[in-house]
Write a protein that holds these residues in place. Structure first.
Motif, PDB file in Angstrom:
ATOM      1  N   GLU A   1       0.834  -1.211   0.000  1.00  0.00           N
ATOM      2  CA  GLU A   1       0.000   0.000   0.000  1.00  0.00           C
ATOM      3  C   GLU A   1       0.868   1.260   0.000  1.00  0.00           C
ATOM      4  O   GLU A   1       0.605   2.202  -0.749  1.00  0.00           O
TER       5      GLU A   1
ATOM      6  N   GLN B   1       2.326   2.414  -3.190  1.00  0.00           N
ATOM      7  CA  GLN B   1       1.415   3.118  -4.089  1.00  0.00           C
ATOM      8  C   GLN B   1       1.568   4.636  -3.992  1.00  0.00           C
ATOM      9  O   GLN B   1       1.031   5.369  -4.813  1.00  0.00           O
TER      10      GLN B   1
ATOM     11  N   PRO C   1       3.960   1.280  -8.752  1.00  0.00           N
ATOM     12  CA  PRO C   1       2.771   0.486  -9.061  1.00  0.00           C
ATOM     13  C   PRO C   1       1.982   1.012 -10.263  1.00  0.00           C
ATOM     14  O   PRO C   1       1.501   0.224 -11.083  1.00  0.00           O
ATOM     15  N   ARG C   2       1.857   2.323 -10.395  1.00  0.00           N
ATOM     16  CA  ARG C   2       1.134   2.876 -11.546  1.00  0.00           C
ATOM     17  C   ARG C   2       1.826   2.510 -12.853  1.00  0.00           C
ATOM     18  O   ARG C   2       1.173   2.158 -13.838  1.00  0.00           O
TER      19      ARG C   2
ATOM     20  N   SER D   1      -2.901   0.575  -7.413  1.00  0.00           N
ATOM     21  CA  SER D   1      -2.197   1.673  -8.080  1.00  0.00           C
ATOM     22  C   SER D   1      -2.346   2.993  -7.337  1.00  0.00           C
ATOM     23  O   SER D   1      -1.597   3.921  -7.582  1.00  0.00           O
ATOM     24  N   THR D   2      -3.310   3.061  -6.436  1.00  0.00           N
ATOM     25  CA  THR D   2      -3.591   4.320  -5.751  1.00  0.00           C
ATOM     26  C   THR D   2      -3.615   4.091  -4.245  1.00  0.00           C
ATOM     27  O   THR D   2      -4.335   3.222  -3.748  1.00  0.00           O
TER      28      THR D   2
END
Length: 128
Positions: free
Chosen positions: A69, A72, A77-78, A93-94
Motif C-alpha cells: 500500500e 502506491q 505500481p502505476r 495503483s492508488t
C-alpha cells in the motif's frame, strides 16, 4: 501443522470471493476487498510456513500488505499497472489510507480464526 492443500483451497476461495467483492461499489467493496487481500496473503504465507505461529503470520501478512500500500505513494505500481493491467488486482495503483485498516482487520481476523481452529483440533486430538 496446517494442511497445505487445504490452505491452497482456501486461497482459491478467497480469490473468488475477493473478485466478486471487488465489483461492489464504493467504500464497502474497497474495505472488504482489502480485508480479503490480507487474508489471502496470510494463507499464502501459511502455505510457505505451515507450522508458523498465527500471530507471526498475521504480523507478516499485515506488513506485506502495508508495504504494498505504501509503495502506491510512488510511481512504481502505476507504471507496472500501465504495462500489465492485471497487476492492478495484485498491487493496486492508488494509495488509500483506509486500506491499511482493512488489511489489519483481515490479517488479525485470519490469524484469530487460524489460532482458534488449530486450538480446537489440538484439543480434540488430546481427548482421543
Amino acid at each position: 501443522m496446517r494442511s497445505r492443500p487445504a490452505l491452497l483451497v482456501g486461497a482459491v476461495l478467497v480469490i473468488g470471493v475477493g473478485l466478486a467483492v471487488h465489483r461492489l461499489p464504493g467504500l464497502l467493496g474497497d474495505l472488504l476487498g482489502g480485508a480479503l487481500y490480507a487474508v489471502l496473503v496470510y494463507l499464502l504465507l501459511a502455505v510457505l510456513r505451515p507450522g508458523g505461529r498465527a500471530a507471526v503470520l498475521a504480523g507478516v501478512a499485515l506488513a506485506v500488505c502495508t508495504v504494498i500500500e505504501l509503495a502506491q505513494l510512488t510511481d512504481g505500481p502505476r507504471t507496472a499497472v500501465a504495462a500489465v493491467p492485471l497487476l492492478r488486482l495484485v498491487i493496486g495503483s492508488t494509495f488509500t489510507a483506509h486500506d491499511l485498516l482493512a488489511y489489519a482487520v483481515g490479517a488479525v481476523g485470519a490469524g484469530a480464526v487460524d489460532a482458534l481452529t488449530r486450538n480446537r483440533v489440538r484439543d480434540r486430538r488430546s481427548r482421543t
